[in-house]
Design a protein around this motif. Structure first.
Motif, PDB file in Angstrom:
ATOM      1  N   ILE A   1      42.184  65.223  21.168  1.00 41.51           N
ATOM      2  CA  ILE A   1      42.281  66.284  20.164  1.00 41.51           C
ATOM      3  C   ILE A   1      43.450  67.206  20.487  1.00 41.51           C
ATOM      4  N   MET A   2      43.621  67.524  21.775  1.00 44.22           N
ATOM      5  CA  MET A   2      44.727  68.386  22.195  1.00 44.22           C
ATOM      6  C   MET A   2      46.076  67.750  21.878  1.00 44.22           C
ATOM      7  N   ASP A   3      46.193  66.449  22.114  1.00 42.58           N
ATOM      8  CA  ASP A   3      47.439  65.752  21.799  1.00 42.58           C
ATOM      9  C   ASP A   3      47.694  65.735  20.296  1.00 42.58           C
ATOM     10  N   GLU A   4      46.605  65.607  19.533  1.00 45.07           N
ATOM     11  CA  GLU A   4      46.742  65.533  18.074  1.00 45.07           C
ATOM     12  C   GLU A   4      47.290  66.825  17.488  1.00 45.07           C
ATOM     13  N   ILE A   5      46.834  67.965  18.018  1.00 45.88           N
ATOM     14  CA  ILE A   5      47.303  69.243  17.464  1.00 45.88           C
ATOM     15  C   ILE A   5      48.435  69.843  18.296  1.00 45.88           C
ATOM     16  N   GLN A   6      48.896  69.075  19.302  1.00 48.41           N
ATOM     17  CA  GLN A   6      50.126  69.382  20.038  1.00 48.41           C
ATOM     18  C   GLN A   6      50.098  70.741  20.739  1.00 48.41           C
ATOM     19  N   ILE A   7      49.027  70.989  21.484  1.00 43.51           N
ATOM     20  CA  ILE A   7      48.972  72.189  22.311  1.00 43.51           C
ATOM     21  C   ILE A   7      49.919  72.013  23.496  1.00 43.51           C
ATOM     22  N   ASP A   8      50.713  73.037  23.778  1.00 42.75           N
ATOM     23  CA  ASP A   8      51.723  72.933  24.843  1.00 42.75           C
ATOM     24  C   ASP A   8      51.838  74.269  25.575  1.00 42.75           C
ATOM     25  N   ILE A   9      50.767  74.662  26.244  1.00 42.86           N
ATOM     26  CA  ILE A   9      50.742  75.949  26.942  1.00 42.86           C
ATOM     27  C   ILE A   9      51.699  75.943  28.136  1.00 42.86           C
ATOM     28  N   ILE A  10      51.824  74.805  28.813  1.00 40.79           N
ATOM     29  CA  ILE A  10      52.581  74.769  30.060  1.00 40.79           C
ATOM     30  C   ILE A  10      54.083  74.835  29.815  1.00 40.79           C
ATOM     31  N   ASN A  11      54.588  74.053  28.860  1.00 39.08           N
ATOM     32  CA  ASN A  11      56.036  73.948  28.695  1.00 39.08           C
ATOM     33  C   ASN A  11      56.637  75.006  27.774  1.00 39.08           C
ATOM     34  N   ASN A  12      55.794  75.717  27.049  1.00 38.41           N
ATOM     35  CA  ASN A  12      56.272  76.800  26.180  1.00 38.41           C
ATOM     36  C   ASN A  12      57.302  76.337  25.155  1.00 38.41           C
ATOM     37  N   GLU A  13      57.096  75.155  24.595  1.00 37.23           N
ATOM     38  CA  GLU A  13      58.029  74.659  23.599  1.00 37.23           C
ATOM     39  C   GLU A  13      57.717  75.176  22.201  1.00 37.23           C
ATOM     40  N   ILE A  14      56.555  75.784  22.026  1.00 38.35           N
ATOM     41  CA  ILE A  14      56.236  76.462  20.776  1.00 38.35           C
ATOM     42  C   ILE A  14      55.851  77.897  21.102  1.00 38.35           C
ATOM     43  N   SER A  15      55.742  78.724  20.089  1.00 42.34           N
ATOM     44  CA  SER A  15      55.537  80.150  20.308  1.00 42.34           C
ATOM     45  C   SER A  15      54.160  80.428  20.905  1.00 42.34           C
ATOM     46  N   PHE A  16      54.069  81.586  21.549  1.00 39.89           N
ATOM     47  CA  PHE A  16      52.803  82.021  22.143  1.00 39.89           C
ATOM     48  C   PHE A  16      51.708  82.111  21.087  1.00 39.89           C
ATOM     49  N   LEU A  17      52.018  82.696  19.926  1.00 45.60           N
ATOM     50  CA  LEU A  17      51.021  82.848  18.861  1.00 45.60           C
ATOM     51  C   LEU A  17      50.551  81.494  18.344  1.00 45.60           C
ATOM     52  N   GLU A  18      51.483  80.563  18.182  1.00 48.44           N
ATOM     53  CA  GLU A  18      51.107  79.240  17.699  1.00 48.44           C
ATOM     54  C   GLU A  18      50.265  78.504  18.728  1.00 48.44           C
ATOM     55  N   ASN A  19      50.591  78.679  20.000  1.00 44.45           N
ATOM     56  CA  ASN A  19      49.780  78.076  21.052  1.00 44.45           C
ATOM     57  C   ASN A  19      48.348  78.589  21.010  1.00 44.45           C
ATOM     58  N   LEU A  20      48.195  79.903  20.869  1.00 46.86           N
ATOM     59  CA  LEU A  20      46.849  80.473  20.820  1.00 46.86           C
ATOM     60  C   LEU A  20      46.079  79.967  19.612  1.00 46.86           C
ATOM     61  N   ARG A  21      46.748  79.903  18.471  1.00 45.70           N
ATOM     62  CA  ARG A  21      46.083  79.417  17.260  1.00 45.70           C
ATOM     63  C   ARG A  21      45.592  77.986  17.462  1.00 45.70           C
ATOM     64  N   GLN A  22      46.444  77.143  18.041  1.00 50.82           N
ATOM     65  CA  GLN A  22      46.069  75.757  18.257  1.00 50.82           C
ATOM     66  C   GLN A  22      44.997  75.630  19.339  1.00 50.82           C
ATOM     67  N   LEU A  23      45.069  76.493  20.361  1.00 54.31           N
ATOM     68  CA  LEU A  23      44.065  76.460  21.422  1.00 54.31           C
ATOM     69  C   LEU A  23      42.672  76.718  20.867  1.00 54.31           C
ATOM     70  N   TRP A  24      42.527  77.750  20.025  1.00 56.34           N
ATOM     71  CA  TRP A  24      41.213  78.066  19.470  1.00 56.34           C
ATOM     72  C   TRP A  24      40.798  77.050  18.414  1.00 56.34           C
ATOM     73  N   MET A  25      41.761  76.429  17.731  1.00 53.37           N
ATOM     74  CA  MET A  25      41.442  75.327  16.830  1.00 53.37           C
ATOM     75  C   MET A  25      40.829  74.177  17.626  1.00 53.37           C
ATOM     76  N   TRP A  26      41.434  73.903  18.782  1.00 55.16           N
ATOM     77  CA  TRP A  26      40.926  72.844  19.663  1.00 55.16           C
ATOM     78  C   TRP A  26      39.511  73.155  20.146  1.00 55.16           C
ATOM     79  N   LEU A  27      39.275  74.397  20.581  1.00 57.71           N
ATOM     80  CA  LEU A  27      37.949  74.781  21.057  1.00 57.71           C
ATOM     81  C   LEU A  27      36.909  74.633  19.953  1.00 57.71           C
ATOM     82  N   THR A  28      37.278  74.991  18.730  1.00 62.24           N
ATOM     83  CA  THR A  28      36.340  74.886  17.607  1.00 62.24           C
ATOM     84  C   THR A  28      36.062  73.429  17.255  1.00 62.24           C
TER      85      THR A  28
END
Length: 269
Positions: free
Chosen positions: A77-104
């Motif tokens: 699921i994480m790969d599907e929505i492309q969460i990338d907290i470690i490499n910071n290739e997307i914005s902080f806000l987008e990472n958080l949005r995707q992180l909580w999408m993943w948790l849900t």
């Protein structure tokens, strides 16, 4: 002689007492799993009876350790929505949005899983203690009510992220770098302000998404469940993968206990 035998027997019985412990460990990462599996190994060695809710199979094969495996595949699921907290290739806000999408998304699968029903079929007085991995798994906090409100403690292989500090009544400090930034402890005033704002945003996402997880939990546990934030207040201690020598220093309340490096072992000759 009889009195001496009675005293010895009493001491032995006290020393062999074991607890039934439920551990909810849903942070499905090899590095995090290594950490809490070391904790499980210590409890198992002390002959406590451990039941683990997880996404991974059991590595230990002993009679007092049971793993109930959930169906969700969080990494996929994480790969599907492309969460990338470690490499910071997307914005902080987008990472958080995707992180909580993943948790849900994983919460929805967990609450419909036959594995959850398996644990719910256990006797209501089965567990003497429940341990939650505190970064996620809030959708299963109602297990505390289900099993008669045993003591609750938390563990954090991830260290001390803002939402973990918030859950434990800790504070967000501008000089303590947030986990997904590239800052260190040598920040200027502007960087500290930005770091503190990211703390607030991180907690804002938690405060707005926890009610959604609560709605999902209602469908499984009923509408009269204790609110997630009230369950958080019952957590008595947190064992955190944090070391004040190796990590940036931060003042902690006494109920947050640093146990960084718990997974390390002495080298063999």
């Amino acid at each position: 002689m009889k009195l001496c035998s009675f005293v010895i027997l009493t001491i032995l019985l006290r020393n062999i007492s074991a607890a039934n412990i439920l551990i909810v460990g849903l942070l499905d990462s090899v590095s995090h799993r290594i950490w809490y599996e070391q904790l499980i190994g210590g409890l198992v060695e002390k002959r406590h009876n451990i039941t683990l809710l997880s996404y991974a199979d059991a590595k230990l094969k002993v009679d007092n350790y049971t793993v109930i495996k959930f169906d969700a595949k969080p990494q996929e699921i994480m790969d599907e929505i492309q969460i990338d907290i470690i490499n910071n290739e997307i914005s902080f806000l987008e990472n958080l949005r995707q992180l909580w999408m993943w948790l849900t998304m994983t919460a929805e699968i967990d609450l419909k899983s036959d594995s959850l029903q398996t644990i719910l079929d256990y006797p209501r007085d089965k567990f003497d203690l429940i341990i939650f991995e505190i970064f996620n798994g809030q959708h299963l906090y109602s297990l505390v009510d289900h099993f008669g409100n045993p003591p609750v403690i938390a563990i954090s292989p991830m260290g001390l992220s803002p939402n973990i500090l918030d859950a434990m009544g800790g504070h967000s400090f501008s000089y303590y770098p947030i986990y997904c930034s590239r800052y260190n402890d040598q920040m200027n005033l502007l960087q500290r302000a930005q770091n503190w704002i990211m703390y607030l945003i991180d907690n804002y996402y938690k405060w707005t998404n926890i009610p959604r997880l609560e709605i999902l939990a209602h469908d499984k546990f009923g509408n009269d469940i204790t609110p997630i934030y009230d369950i958080e207040k019952r957590i008595q201690i947190l064992l955190a993968n944090y070391d004040p020598i190796l990590d940036y220093p931060i003042p902690l309340p006494p109920y947050i206990i640093p146990v960084g490096g718990l997974h390390t072992k002495r080298s063999t000759p």
